[in-house]
Write a protein that holds these residues in place. Structure first.
Motif, short mmCIF file in Angstrom:
data_model
loop_
_atom_site.label_atom_id
_atom_site.label_comp_id
_atom_site.label_asym_id
_atom_site.label_seq_id
_atom_site.Cartn_x
_atom_site.Cartn_y
_atom_site.Cartn_z
N LYS A 78 0.13 7.38 -3.20
CA LYS A 78 -0.50 6.43 -2.28
C LYS A 78 -2.01 6.43 -2.49
O LYS A 78 -2.62 7.49 -2.67
N PRO A 79 -2.61 5.26 -2.48
CA PRO A 79 -4.08 5.22 -2.58
C PRO A 79 -4.70 5.93 -1.39
O PRO A 79 -4.16 5.90 -0.28
N ARG A 80 -5.80 6.59 -1.64
CA ARG A 80 -6.48 7.26 -0.52
C ARG A 80 -7.99 7.17 -0.71
O ARG A 80 -8.47 7.01 -1.82
N LYS A 81 -8.69 7.26 0.38
CA LYS A 81 -10.15 7.20 0.34
C LYS A 81 -10.69 8.63 0.22
O LYS A 81 -10.24 9.53 0.91
N ILE A 82 -11.63 8.81 -0.66
CA ILE A 82 -12.25 10.13 -0.88
C ILE A 82 -13.58 10.14 -0.15
O ILE A 82 -14.46 9.29 -0.38
N LYS A 83 -13.74 11.08 0.72
CA LYS A 83 -14.98 11.22 1.48
C LYS A 83 -16.04 11.90 0.61
O LYS A 83 -15.76 12.90 -0.05
N HIS A 105 0.82 -1.22 0.00
CA HIS A 105 0.00 0.00 0.00
C HIS A 105 0.85 1.27 0.00
O HIS A 105 0.61 2.18 -0.79
#
Length: 132
Positions: free
Chosen positions: A123-128, A36
């Motif tokens: 880096k992968p990230r979560k979008i709110k 990750h």
């Protein structure tokens, strides 16, 4: 690799072992794994003293060098010898998407593991998702 954070093995053809005036030089086999937040370069370098491993990064090139001494004394007479002894040397081109200032390494049981952290941008990230 699935991301743009890459490590490329040098493309010019090189034999597994090269003889030089100072002795033999081996190209260690490596595995490159993507996690990750980092890439791992795992290199087999048996017989190398951890304190003598030289890892150098400059202009996008990551170089690994590890001298391996003889397994027996000079006066040893071998009946059969299949295990070669010599220095390990390998070079990789590293993407600018690797944070070169945070590269680290550890060595245990003849295996060198290089940790190449990805830059925050790749880096992968979560979008709110916002609601109105």
């Amino acid at each position: 690799m699935t991301s743009e954070a890459t490590v490329e093995k040098q493309s010019e053809p090189r034999p597994q072992m090269v003889r030089t005036d100072g002795g033999r030089v081996y190209r260690p086999n490596v595995d490159i794994l993507e996690k990750h937040d980092e890439l791992l370069v795992v290199a087999d370098m048996p017989g190398v003293n951890a304190g003598e491993i030289d890892i150098h990064f400059e202009d996008g090139l990551l170089t690994i060098h590890g001298p391996a001494g003889t397994r027996q004394g000079e006066a040893t007479r071998y009946v059969a010898q299949e295990y070669g002894v010599g220095d390990f040397y390998r070079t990789f081109r590293v993407s600018e998407r690797i944070d070169a200032t945070k590269i680290s390494a550890d060595y245990r049981d003849g295996v060198l593991v290089l940790h190449l952290p990805k830059t925050e941008a790749v880096k992968p990230r979560k979008i709110k998702v916002e609601t109105n």
